[in-house]
Design a protein around this motif. Sequence first.
Motif, mmCIF file in Angstrom:
data_model
loop_
_atom_site.group_PDB
_atom_site.id
_atom_site.type_symbol
_atom_site.label_atom_id
_atom_site.label_comp_id
_atom_site.label_asym_id
_atom_site.label_seq_id
_atom_site.Cartn_x
_atom_site.Cartn_y
_atom_site.Cartn_z
ATOM 1 N N MET A 18 0.845 -1.198 0.000
ATOM 2 C CA MET A 18 0.000 0.000 0.000
ATOM 3 C C MET A 18 0.874 1.239 0.000
ATOM 4 O O MET A 18 1.895 1.293 0.679
ATOM 5 C CB MET A 18 -0.925 -0.014 1.226
ATOM 6 C CG MET A 18 -1.814 -1.248 1.254
ATOM 7 S SD MET A 18 -3.040 -1.231 2.582
ATOM 8 C CE MET A 18 -4.274 -0.149 1.899
ATOM 9 N N GLN A 20 1.112 5.595 0.120
ATOM 10 C CA GLN A 20 0.479 6.870 0.423
ATOM 11 C C GLN A 20 0.710 7.814 -0.764
ATOM 12 O O GLN A 20 1.843 7.967 -1.229
ATOM 13 C CB GLN A 20 1.109 7.480 1.680
ATOM 14 C CG GLN A 20 0.433 8.759 2.126
ATOM 15 C CD GLN A 20 1.135 9.384 3.312
ATOM 16 O OE1 GLN A 20 2.349 9.531 3.327
ATOM 17 N NE2 GLN A 20 0.357 9.764 4.309
ATOM 18 N N GLN A 45 -3.674 10.428 0.891
ATOM 19 C CA GLN A 45 -4.643 9.345 1.061
ATOM 20 C C GLN A 45 -3.988 8.036 0.641
ATOM 21 O O GLN A 45 -2.885 8.026 0.094
ATOM 22 C CB GLN A 45 -5.889 9.594 0.213
ATOM 23 C CG GLN A 45 -5.627 9.550 -1.295
ATOM 24 C CD GLN A 45 -6.913 9.689 -2.104
ATOM 25 O OE1 GLN A 45 -7.560 10.723 -2.141
ATOM 26 N NE2 GLN A 45 -7.279 8.616 -2.782
ATOM 27 N N THR A 46 -4.684 6.946 0.915
ATOM 28 C CA THR A 46 -4.222 5.647 0.430
ATOM 29 C C THR A 46 -4.465 5.584 -1.063
ATOM 30 O O THR A 46 -5.528 5.966 -1.539
ATOM 31 C CB THR A 46 -5.019 4.522 1.125
ATOM 32 O OG1 THR A 46 -4.822 4.620 2.531
ATOM 33 C CG2 THR A 46 -4.554 3.156 0.648
ATOM 34 N N ASP A 50 -4.815 0.308 -4.182
ATOM 35 C CA ASP A 50 -4.247 -0.407 -3.029
ATOM 36 C C ASP A 50 -5.323 -0.677 -1.983
ATOM 37 O O ASP A 50 -5.300 -1.700 -1.294
ATOM 38 C CB ASP A 50 -3.128 0.408 -2.371
ATOM 39 C CG ASP A 50 -1.961 0.666 -3.314
ATOM 40 O OD1 ASP A 50 -1.949 0.069 -4.412
ATOM 41 O OD2 ASP A 50 -1.081 1.456 -2.970
ATOM 42 N N GLY A 51 -6.269 0.249 -1.852
ATOM 43 C CA GLY A 51 -7.390 0.048 -0.933
ATOM 44 C C GLY A 51 -8.219 -1.160 -1.350
ATOM 45 O O GLY A 51 -8.653 -1.959 -0.508
ATOM 46 N N SER A 73 4.212 -1.055 3.410
ATOM 47 C CA SER A 73 4.254 0.234 2.732
ATOM 48 C C SER A 73 5.679 0.745 2.709
ATOM 49 O O SER A 73 6.398 0.636 3.692
ATOM 50 C CB SER A 73 3.337 1.237 3.446
ATOM 51 O OG SER A 73 3.278 2.440 2.709
ATOM 52 N N VAL A 82 -1.507 5.693 6.447
ATOM 53 C CA VAL A 82 -2.047 4.670 5.553
ATOM 54 C C VAL A 82 -2.009 3.312 6.244
ATOM 55 O O VAL A 82 -2.969 2.537 6.193
ATOM 56 C CB VAL A 82 -1.223 4.650 4.232
ATOM 57 C CG1 VAL A 82 -1.468 3.380 3.436
ATOM 58 C CG2 VAL A 82 -1.541 5.892 3.410
ATOM 59 N N ALA A 86 -5.140 0.861 7.420
ATOM 60 C CA ALA A 86 -5.263 -0.523 6.950
ATOM 61 C C ALA A 86 -5.425 -1.486 8.120
ATOM 62 O O ALA A 86 -6.203 -2.442 8.056
ATOM 63 C CB ALA A 86 -4.033 -0.895 6.110
#
Lengths: 269, 322
Positions: A18, A20, A45-46, A50-51, A73, A82, A86
Motif C-alpha cells: 500500500m 500513500q 490518502q491511500t 491499493d485500498g 508500505s 495509511v 489498513a
Amino acid sequence: MNGYSFLIFIDMKIIVLMKQVANKDAVLRIGADEKWINENDIAHQTNESDGYALEEALRMKEAKGEGEVVVCSLGPQSAKTVIKDALARGADRAIHVVAEDSKTLSPYQIANAIADAIREENADMVFSGLQSDDASYGQTGVILAELLGIPHATLVIEVDRSKLEGSVRIKRELESGWYQWFNYKLPALLTIQSGISQIRYASLKGIMAAKKKEIRDVTLPLENFASAQKIEKVYMPLKTKQTQMLGNGDAKAGAVELVEKLKTEIRVL
Amino acid sequence: MILVFIEHKNCVLNKTSLEAIAAAQSIGKDLGLKVSAVIPCDKDCALAQEIAQYDIEKVIVAKNEKLGTYTPDAYADAWEQVIKATEPQYIVMSHTYQVRDFAPKVAARLGREVVGDVIRYSADGGRLELTRRIFLGKLDADVTIGGDAPYFITFQSGAFRGDSAAEGSAAVETMDVQVGDIRMTAEDPFQEAKATVDLSKSQIIVAVGRGIKSQENIALAQQLADALGADLAASRPICDAEWLPIDRQIGSSGQTVAPKVYIALGISGAIQHIVGMKNANTIIAINKDAEAPIFDIADYGIVGDLFDAVPVMIEEIKKAKG
C-alpha cells in the motif's frame, strides 16, 4: 531464486502493498526544484487501487476462515497514516519500509527494497494495487514478482474465493470489455484493479484494535540503480485546446451562457 | 537497433501495434537506428507478411508451441531470448493491458525497468527525453533513462498515428525460442454479458464523475440528459460504486465514444477516462477544480459547482426548446 522451497497452507499469509499518495482533490503545486510536487502542505490518502487490494485480501482471509493479512508500505514516516488505516480495517500487522525520499526512487529500486523486506515472510500471496495515482509507474508489483521468483497477474478484477488450496483462480480484465480466467499455482503476486469489491470502512472497534497491532519499521540501504528512470522536470500539461471558459466563476451564469452556446455555436438545440 | 512488439490474438493484429511501429520508426530516424518487429507466435504467423509491408528491416517470428495463448511467463522467456540474440538499444511497445502485464517482467529479468505510458519524446544529442503524464493527468514529467541499453519504452494509445507508419518491405525470419515452465493456465477469453447500451452511437452524452457525490444525485444528471435527448454515462469510480451499471462506463476499461457533444459533470479527467472520449466533437466540462485535467481538452468549461449549473441548464434548455 526459483520460488519458495515449500509451502504449508494451513495459515494463508497475504502481503498487501500500500502506498500513500497525494489526495485526489489536492491542488498540486510544483516543487522548487521542478522535479516533483511540493508535498508539504497537501492532504494525502491511500492509493485507490491499493485500498481495493487490501479489501480483497481481507475477504480472502474471511472466506478461508484463517490466515494473516500483512500490510507493507514503502515511504516516509507520514505513510504511517495509511498503515494505521489498513490495520483499523482489519489487517493483522504491518511492515513499514521507511524511506523519507521515496519519491526519488524508481520502480525497480522500490520493488527491490520491498523484495528484501518481505522475502523471509514467505507469503502465499502478495497483492498490490494496479498502479499508483502519483508516479503511475504501474510496474512495481510485476518487478517484485520477478525478483521474488513467483508468477504474477495484473489487472485482476475477481478472485474465485471458493478455490484456495495451493492454487488460485483469478479473472483478469482485458481491453474493450473482454475478460479471461487464469489459474495460478501459489505463491503468486496479483495486482488488483479498482472496483473488485466494495471497500469497507474502519469500525470503531477496528480502530481500537489497531492500536495493539504490530508495525515493524525496516530501514534498508537503498541501492543505487544505474538503469533508473529519472524525472528531470515536472510541469503543467501543455494545453491542446483553446477552452472558452464561461460564467467567470459563477456557475449559474456559466450555465446560461452554455445553453446559449449549445443553441448558436454547437447547434444541438 | 530498435525492436517493436507486434501484439495479436490468433494472428489477428492489435492495431495499436501500428502506432508502436510508427513510434519506433520515428525514434529510429532521430537516432539513426534500424527497426525490427517481433511477433511471438506458436506457428509461422500469418501476420508476419502483413507486418513485412512496413518500412522496417526484419520481422522476427519468435516461435514456440507455448506461445499460442498469451501468458506472462511464456512471453517473458521468448522476449528474453530475442533480446539476448539481437542486442537492441530500444524496445518499443504500445502501452496495452497485455504489455503492462509482461514488459516490466522482461525488463526486470534483464535488470531494467520500463518507462511506461509515454505520450511524446524528444531526441537531443542521441539521448531521448520521454514525457509521461503523472498525478492522474494533472502533471507532465520529462524523464530520462540511465544505464546501458536495452531501454524499454511503452507509448500511450494515440501518442502516434498507426496510419502514419511508413510502408516498405522487410525480410521475415523465424527464431525458435525456448520456453520454460508456465506457472499459470489460461481459460478462454470472454465478453461479459453484452453491453445493453451502445454509447458509441450516441450523439450527445452527459457523463458523471466523482463530483456527483452520491447515488441520489444521478437523477439530476439524468434530467439534464433527458432535456438534451442525451445518453447518460459515467467515469469508472461511479460504476465501481455501482451508482450506474458498468455498461455506462467510458474509458480504457469501458466504452470508447465519439459523440457530437460530450458533457463531463464532475469528471476530473484521469487519462483512463480521457482515452475513451477525447474524440468527441465538442467537449464541455463542469468542475469545481479549475486545474482539473478535463479542462485541457475541453472546448467549453465552467469552473464551479455542478449542482448550481445543472438545474439552470435544464431550465434554460427547456426554455430554448419551447
